[in-house]
Write a protein that holds these residues in place. Structure first.
Motif, PDB file in Angstrom:
ATOM      1  N   CYS A 148       2.570  -2.415  -2.962  1.00  0.00           N
ATOM      2  CA  CYS A 148       1.535  -2.752  -2.146  1.00  0.00           C
ATOM      3  C   CYS A 148       1.829  -4.135  -1.447  1.00  0.00           C
ATOM      4  CB  CYS A 148       0.115  -2.920  -2.960  1.00  0.00           C
ATOM      5  SG  CYS A 148      -1.189  -3.578  -1.688  1.00  0.00           S
ATOM      6  N   HIS A 192       0.784  -8.089  -2.550  1.00  0.00           N
ATOM      7  CA  HIS A 192       0.200  -7.851  -3.689  1.00  0.00           C
ATOM      8  C   HIS A 192       1.331  -7.621  -4.618  1.00  0.00           C
ATOM      9  CE1 HIS A 192      -3.185  -5.328  -5.715  1.00  0.00           C
ATOM     10  NE2 HIS A 192      -2.738  -6.401  -6.463  1.00  0.00           N
ATOM     11  N   HIS A 199      -1.647  -6.540   1.962  1.00  0.00           N
ATOM     12  CA  HIS A 199      -2.056  -5.188   1.367  1.00  0.00           C
ATOM     13  C   HIS A 199      -1.916  -3.815   2.214  1.00  0.00           C
ATOM     14  CE1 HIS A 199      -4.049  -7.112  -2.422  1.00  0.00           C
ATOM     15  NE2 HIS A 199      -3.864  -8.138  -1.164  1.00  0.00           N
TER      16      HIS A 199
HETATM   17 ZN   LIG Z   1      -2.971  -4.495  -2.569  1.00  0.00          ZN
END
Ligand SMILES: [Zn+2]
Length: 240
Positions: free
Chosen positions: A134, A126, A26
């Motif tokens: 992300c 993500h 992330h």
């Molecule tokens: Zn994330």
């Protein structure tokens, strides 16, 4: 690679995962913020958000939740992923060289621990779970990210992790404990780790888990940690 434990007292569900099939990467989406500031945000916000690790702009690694436990970071993938958040200087999401190096090393170590292949689904974004942008540096431009449309940043990263895993197994052997090693339990909330045996040496980290540590060398009232992280004052430990 040094990891500082800064465990959360809030937003830590304390649930052990029954399986770990991927490492999820992330970005913090907060330019120029520090690893500790993000950790402190997790620890105080009323939102249910947290992460196992955060890597800072200087490459420092904070462990907020032990990686065997669930964090609230990757939506429906929380039950099977270890989460790693990365700080970044600006809105492009590009990582500093130090952050990137730590991310490669940490991800490689986690892949080894959980027997994952980074280039075969063992490391995910993500974005792969929810299509969220992300981490931005690894999401293609056509989807709003800063990667090329053929995902060169992301593929290079997975390649670098795979290479690091090979290097890690040959170049960095685990040192065997010396015969006169012994274990201690830390008895204070925060115990500084120093480069050498004395308070005149630079601080290299801090133990915050009141955990059990192996000492491999003793010098006066100071003990050298087996991990190689440095020396701690034995006055704040109980010998086991
Ligand atoms: Zn994330």
């Amino acid at each position: 690679m040094q990891i500082q434990n800064a465990y959360l007292t809030h937003n830590r569900p304390k649930t052990r995962r029954s399986r770990t099939t991927a490492i999820a990467v992330h970005w913090v989406a907060n330019p120029n913020s520090t690893a500790m500031a993000n950790r402190n945000y997790f620890n105080t916000t009323s939102r249910a958000v947290s992460s196992n690790y955060i890597i800072g702009l200087q490459g420092e690694i904070l462990c907020c939740i032990p990686d065997e436990e669930t964090s609230w970071c990757t939506n429906e993938a929380n039950s099977y992923t270890v989460s790693v958040e990365c700080c970044h200087p600006d809105w492009t999401g590009c990582f500093t060289g130090k952050t990137y190096t730590s991310l490669v090393k940490l991800t490689a170590r986690l892949c080894q621990k959980y027997h994952l292949d980074p280039q075969n689904g063992g490391v995910i974004r993500h974005y792969d779970v929810t299509r969220k942008i992300c981490p931005k540096w690894f999401v293609p431009a056509s989807r709003g990210g800063s990667d090329t449309n053929d995902e060169r940043h992301w593929k290079q990263f997975l390649h670098d992790v795979a290479q690091q895993m090979q290097r890690g197994s040959t170049a960095i052997p685990t040192p065997a404990a010396e015969p006169d090693s012994y274990r201690v339990r830390v008895t204070v909330d925060a115990l500084r780790i120093r480069k050498g045996a004395g308070t005149s040496y630079a601080i290299t980290g801090c133990i915050r888990d009141k955990g059990v540590y192996t000492i491999i060398k003793t010098c006066g009232n100071w003990g050298k940690l087996k991990s190689g992280a440095g020396w701690i004052c034995l006055g704040y430990c109980r010998k086991l």
